[in-house]
Each structure stands twice: as structure tokens, then as C-alpha cells.
Design an enzyme around this catalytic site. Structure first.
Site, PDB file in Angstrom:
ATOM      1  N   ASP A 116     -41.273 -31.790  34.536  1.00 47.09           N
ATOM      2  CA  ASP A 116     -41.636 -32.928  35.399  1.00 47.09           C
ATOM      3  C   ASP A 116     -40.405 -33.801  35.586  1.00 47.09           C
ATOM      4  O   ASP A 116     -39.742 -34.145  34.602  1.00 47.09           O
ATOM      5  CB  ASP A 116     -42.744 -33.741  34.709  1.00 47.09           C
ATOM      6  CG  ASP A 116     -43.688 -34.369  35.707  1.00 47.09           C
ATOM      7  OD1 ASP A 116     -43.250 -34.672  36.827  1.00 47.09           O
ATOM      8  OD2 ASP A 116     -44.873 -34.562  35.361  1.00 47.09           O
ATOM      9  N   HIS A 121     -36.285 -35.966  43.393  1.00 49.46           N
ATOM     10  CA  HIS A 121     -37.427 -36.517  42.640  1.00 49.46           C
ATOM     11  C   HIS A 121     -37.989 -35.528  41.631  1.00 49.46           C
ATOM     12  O   HIS A 121     -38.881 -35.880  40.871  1.00 49.46           O
ATOM     13  CB  HIS A 121     -38.534 -36.937  43.618  1.00 49.46           C
ATOM     14  CG  HIS A 121     -38.177 -38.152  44.430  1.00 49.46           C
ATOM     15  ND1 HIS A 121     -38.653 -39.415  44.144  1.00 49.46           N
ATOM     16  CD2 HIS A 121     -37.374 -38.305  45.505  1.00 49.46           C
ATOM     17  CE1 HIS A 121     -38.158 -40.282  45.012  1.00 49.46           C
ATOM     18  NE2 HIS A 121     -37.389 -39.641  45.853  1.00 49.46           N
TER      19      HIS A 121
HETATM   20  P1  ADP Z   1     -46.001 -36.026  41.048  1.00 46.99           P
HETATM   21  O1  ADP Z   1     -45.000 -36.819  41.834  1.00 46.99           O
HETATM   22  O2  ADP Z   1     -45.500 -34.698  40.573  1.00 46.99           O
HETATM   23  O3  ADP Z   1     -47.325 -35.895  41.718  1.00 46.99           O
HETATM   24  P2  ADP Z   1     -46.095 -38.353  39.281  1.00 46.99           P
HETATM   25  O4  ADP Z   1     -46.878 -38.561  38.028  1.00 46.99           O
HETATM   26  O5  ADP Z   1     -44.655 -38.729  39.174  1.00 46.99           O
HETATM   27  O6  ADP Z   1     -46.290 -36.837  39.702  1.00 46.99           O
HETATM   28  O7  ADP Z   1     -46.695 -39.226  40.452  1.00 46.99           O
HETATM   29  C1  ADP Z   1     -48.015 -39.055  40.843  1.00 46.99           C
HETATM   30  C2  ADP Z   1     -48.491 -40.289  41.589  1.00 46.99           C
HETATM   31  O8  ADP Z   1     -49.692 -39.937  42.277  1.00 46.99           O
HETATM   32  C3  ADP Z   1     -48.844 -41.437  40.658  1.00 46.99           C
HETATM   33  O9  ADP Z   1     -48.533 -42.661  41.283  1.00 46.99           O
HETATM   34  C4  ADP Z   1     -50.350 -41.300  40.474  1.00 46.99           C
HETATM   35  O10 ADP Z   1     -51.021 -42.518  40.270  1.00 46.99           O
HETATM   36  C5  ADP Z   1     -50.776 -40.690  41.787  1.00 46.99           C
HETATM   37  N1  ADP Z   1     -51.918 -39.805  41.574  1.00 46.99           N
HETATM   38  C6  ADP Z   1     -51.911 -38.622  40.948  1.00 46.99           C
HETATM   39  N2  ADP Z   1     -53.167 -38.106  40.924  1.00 46.99           N
HETATM   40  C7  ADP Z   1     -53.956 -38.996  41.512  1.00 46.99           C
HETATM   41  C8  ADP Z   1     -55.351 -39.058  41.780  1.00 46.99           C
HETATM   42  N3  ADP Z   1     -56.179 -38.090  41.404  1.00 46.99           N
HETATM   43  N4  ADP Z   1     -55.830 -40.131  42.425  1.00 46.99           N
HETATM   44  C9  ADP Z   1     -54.990 -41.110  42.798  1.00 46.99           C
HETATM   45  N5  ADP Z   1     -53.682 -41.116  42.573  1.00 46.99           N
HETATM   46  C10 ADP Z   1     -53.161 -40.074  41.939  1.00 46.99           C
END
Ligand code: ADP
Length: 478
Positions: A358, A154
Site C-alpha cells: 500500500d 500515489h
Molecule cells: P486507496 O487509495 O488504495 O483506495 P487509501 O486508504 O489510501 O486507499 O484511501 C482510500 C480512501 O477512500 C479513504 O479516504 C477512505 O475513507 C475512502 N474509502 C475507502 N473505502 C470506502 C468506503 N467503503 N466508503 C467510503 N469511503 C471509502
């Protein structure tokens, strides 16, 4: 038809009704085929040796293994997140090498393999997720498991030079070669993985593009992950008129949503917003940045450092630009409930995704899915996020270039409606193409098409004795 699906991931949903894009997709795939989902128990300190704990049993079964505090420190915070995570995200300056990290990482994978092997039949499909379980297929093969085993990473595939930072660099290719299928987020990651095998004298390329490594053959493919598009868009529409979105957020809202991680480029994002504020004329409309970034992995020093740095920049910029009735940067340290998040995306005129590295970045896809197609906001997206490979109609930026990002914010906020619509339509088409259900179906179908592993030494010995294994190179994957 082949047997059940067995999924392994670090996190495992403990609720009766799982939520979240990836979790829902895996849940749906398991409901169709039946099977098992195995992951780490959310509570630490349970039994670490004698079997898997059942969390739920319905159309499929969820089982958990326990991690002791020491295993959590060394396997999860240590090797997974202080060695593999920085290596994969190009931050080898942050790698913390400790012998006990690596030893525990291998020991946990060995134990999980032992617990898992007794549940796997030859015709099952085993789908292992992410960098916590790189050696798991190798351990399963040693126990005689012949089922097809697929891996999905991932996060970004590391650059060849960064792999030299691993305590035993040659292991990485060997771990991957025990899988039948290695799935990566993007074409760029696939190219990096193939480059690693090309540079490895133990590997040989087959005419169909599969990789022969000693006596095994594996396929390497990209499977761009996405979100549950319709569900997310519906949640955003439902929130459109919700009173709790806060009327004082202002008209020109720019949103950022991330785990607080050094890979997300947050200090440069704040600096770019500061440069944008510095360049605005007094009569220009006031814009605010809403940054939602809950801290994670706070026991790792690099994560504490990024939090301090960001608080310092946000405080300085607010001190410089805030007025009695305007706070330019709102910085929220906690997670926001999913439906509210969908509404906030829809309410925002622009979204800033500024990752330095990312795997994909699902926030970019969520933001696009949440927009009103008739009057959409604008996505500003780092070239270094996997999502940029297909979302080329976002405003693509270099997250190291503060001026370019500041200009992109101005451009986004001034963009005419026709251009916003056209860009959004193209981005939404890309988001739909990678819907998470499509992603899961493609991976499972590709794994099913892999040729089976044949044991040289006769049938597998499930008691845990090591067996030699081989896989006949009969390229069948289309
Ligand atoms: P990573 O997997 O590196 O955290 P991604 O952008 O691929 O980054 O996925 C992050 C997920 O977590 C998304 O579905 C996003 O909506 C959720 N997310 C990130 N920050 C928050 C937050 N502060 N509150 C709620 N959901 C969050």
C-alpha cells in the site's frame, strides 16, 4: 513569483465544492496560485480529439479530456490497472500483457500532452499525479514544454525485479527522467526509485543526490501524503451522538474500510478474525468485524476473484460462529458517506489495516484522526502500508501471519486505557505531521526550487514538432 499551477490527475472533481482530502488540498493549492486542473471526464464517449471540455471556471479552471470506451478498457483498466498496478503492488502473477494496452496507454498520454501543451507557459509549475501519466512529461518535453514538471506516485514504487515484467522495461526510468521532481510516499519508495537509477547505466548520481539521466537532472524525494486532520476529526465528533450509527453494532466493534482490492489483504484479515473468534472463551465479550469494501474495477478478473473469495470466507465464518443474536462479520459492499464513516471509526474499538502492499493507506490516518483522545480505539496496521513508516505506535503486524493478526485483535480489545491514549497520541502526532495541506505545500515549494529546463534547440515549438531538450545540472534544491 512563478506562473500558474497546472495539475493533472486521472480523476477530476466535477462538483462545485470538491470534497475528500487530496481533492481539497489540490483545490486549495490551485485557489492560492490560480491555474488549471486537467483530468479524465467521468463520462466516456465524448470527443476524443478536439480539445479539453471546461467543467468549471472560478479562481482556477477545471478542464477534462474524454476517453472512448476502447481507451477506457485499454488505457485505464488495461495498462494502468492490469499492468502497472499489479507491478507496483508486487503481484506480477496478475499482470495481463496485451499489445493494445500499452499502445493505447502511450497514445492517450500523447494526446493529453498535445491538449495540455498549449495551456502551459514556461514559468508555470506542472504537477502530474499517479501511474496513469508516467510518460506524460516525456511527451510534453517532445512538444517543447520547458516548464518545471513534477510527478507524484500515489502507489508503491515497484521493486527492481518487478520492472522487468513491463513490455519495455527500459522505458520506466526514461519516463521518470523527463520530470524535474519525482515525489514518492515513503523513504522506502524513494530508496527503491534510487535503486532503479543506480542499476541503470544511463543514470549518474550528482553530489547533491539528484540523478543525471542523459542530458536531464531530476530530484527524487519522499512526500508522505496525509488527510485533512482537523476537518476529519470535527466530522467524527459531530457524528458521535448521531442516532443513525446503529445501536446494534455491539460494544466491541472492529472496523475495516477499503476498496475491494487484492492489495488490501482482505482474505487474510477475515481469516485472522476467524482465528480470533476460534480462540475466544464463551464468557468473553462478543466482538464483530464491520468490513466496508465497495467493489472496484470489476471488469478486471483479479477483482472479481477477490470478491468471490471474500464472500466465501465471510459466509463460512458466520455459519460457524454466528448465533441468533450475533453476526460476527458484517460485510458491506457499498461506499459509505464520509461523515458517517468518520462516526463509525470513532465508534470502533479497533481498526484493521492489513495491506500486503500500500502506498500510504489513508484509512489508517482517518481512523486515528477520528478517535476520542480521551478514550481512543487501537489501530492494527500492516508493516507493508506506507503509513507504518511513521505510525510506529500502532500495533504493527505482518499481514501474512494469521496468528499474529488474531493475537493483535485480542491485544487491541483488551488494551488498558492509558496505553491506548499513549499510542493514540503518538500516532496522531504523526498524522498531523503529514496533513494534506502540508504535503501539497512541500511538493509545490520543492518543484519551484528545481532549476529550469533549457532548450538546446531554441524556443519551444508548440505546434507539436519534436525538439531536443536539456536541463543544466545546477543543483539548487536544499
Ligand atoms: P486507496 O487509495 O488504495 O483506495 P487509501 O486508504 O489510501 O486507499 O484511501 C482510500 C480512501 O477512500 C479513504 O479516504 C477512505 O475513507 C475512502 N474509502 C475507502 N473505502 C470506502 C468506503 N467503503 N466508503 C467510503 N469511503 C471509502
Amino acid at each position: 513569483m512563478s506562473g500558474k499551477l497546472v495539475v493533472v490527475s486521472n480523476r477530476i472533481p466535477t462538483d462545485a465544492a470538491p470534497s475528500g482530502g487530496l481533492v481539497v488540498a489540490v483545490h486549495d493549492a490551485l485557489e492560492q496560485s490560480g491555474g488549471l486542473w486537467v483530468g479524465a471526464h467521468p463520462e466516456r464517449g465524448g470527443p476524443t480529439d478536439d480539445g479539453l471540455t471546461e467543467i468549471a471556471r472560478d479562481s482556477y479552471t477545471r478542464l477534462a479530456f474524454h476517453l472512448s470506451e476502447e481507451e477506457y478498457d485499454n488505457y485505464y483498466l488495461g495498462f494502468s490497472n492490469s499492468v502497472l498496478w499489479p507491478i507496483c503492488h508486487g503481484r506480477i502473477d496478475l499482470v495481463e500483457i496485451e499489445r493494445c494496452h500499452e499502445a493505447t496507454y502511450l497514445a492517450v498520454n500523447r494526446r493529453v500532452a498535445r491538449l495540455l501543451a498549449q495551456h502551459i507557459e514556461d514559468d508555470d509549475l506542472v504537477w502530474i499525479h499517479d501511474y496513469h501519466f508516467l510518460p506524460l512529461a516525456q511527451e510534453l518535453r517532445r512538444l517543447g514544454v520547458r516548464a518545471r514538471i513534477g510527478f507524484f506516485l500515489h502507489i508503491p514504487f515497484p521493486q527492481l525485479s518487478a520492472l522487468s515484467t513491463l513490455p519495455t522495461p527500459d522505458d520506466f526510468a526514461r519516463w521518470l527522467a523527463a520530470f524535474d521532481l519525482v515525489g514518492l510516499q515513503t523513504r522506502r519508495d524513494t530508496a527503491r526509485c534510487l535503486e532503479m537509477f543506480r542499476a541503470d547505466p544511463r543514470a549518474e548520481f550528482m553530489p547533491d543526490g539528484t540523478v543525471k539521466f542523459h542530458d536531464r537532472v531530476l530530484a527524487v524525494r519522499s512526500f508522505p501524503i496525509g488527510i485533512e486532520v482537523d476537518g476529519f476529526a470535527a466530522a467524527a465528533r459531530a457524528q458521535q451522538d448521531a442516532a443513525d450509527l446503529g445501536s446494534d453494532l455491539g460494544d466491541r466493534l472492529v472496523i475495516g474500510v477499503d476498496r475491494l482490492d487484492y492489495s488490501k489483504g482482505l482474505p487474510n484479515r477475515f481469516r485472522a478474525f476467524g482465528a480470533f473468534l476460534g480462540a475466544r472463551a464463551p464468557e468473553d465479550p462478543r466482538a464483530s468485524l464491520l468490513q466496508i469494501a465497495p467493489p472496484t474495477r470489476e471488469r478486471v478478473a483479479a477483482y472479481r476473484a477477490i470478491r468471490t473469495e471474500l464472500e466465501e470466507i465471510a459466509g463460512r465464518l458466520n455459519g460457524e460462529f454466528a448465533t441468533l443474536d450475533w453476526t460476527p462479520i458484517r460485510y458491506i459492499h457499498h461506499a459509505v458517506e464520509r461523515d458517517l464513516l468518520a462516526g463509525l471509526y470513532r465508534r470502533s474499538a479497533a481498526c484493521l489495516v492489513t495491506s500486503l502492499a500500500d502506498g500510504m493507506n489513508l484509512v489508517a490516518k482517518e481512523y486515528v484522526a477520528a478517535q476520542d483522545p480521551d478514550d481512543p480505539g487501537v489501530l492494527i496496521l500492516s508493516r507493508f502500508a506506507g503509513a507504518a513508516e511513521d505510525m510506529t505506535d500502532a500495533i504493527l503486524v505482518n499481514p501474512y501471519d494469521i496468528t499474529e493478526m488474531a493475537d493483535a485483535i485480542s491485544t487491541a480489545l483488551a488494551m488498558p486505557r492509558d496505553e491506548r491514549r499513549a499510542r493514540h497520541e503518538a500516532c496522531l502526532a504523526a498524522v498531523r505531521d503529514s496533513d494534506v495541506a502540508v504535503w501539497a505545500d512541500r511538493f509545490v515549494a520543492c518543484l519551484r526550487a528545481c532549476p529550469p529546463t533549457l532548450m538546446v534547440g531554441g524556443p519551444g515549438d508548440r505546434a507539436g514538432n519534436l525538439l531536443p531538450y536539456t536541463k543544466h545540472a545546477e543543483p539548487e534544491i536544499q
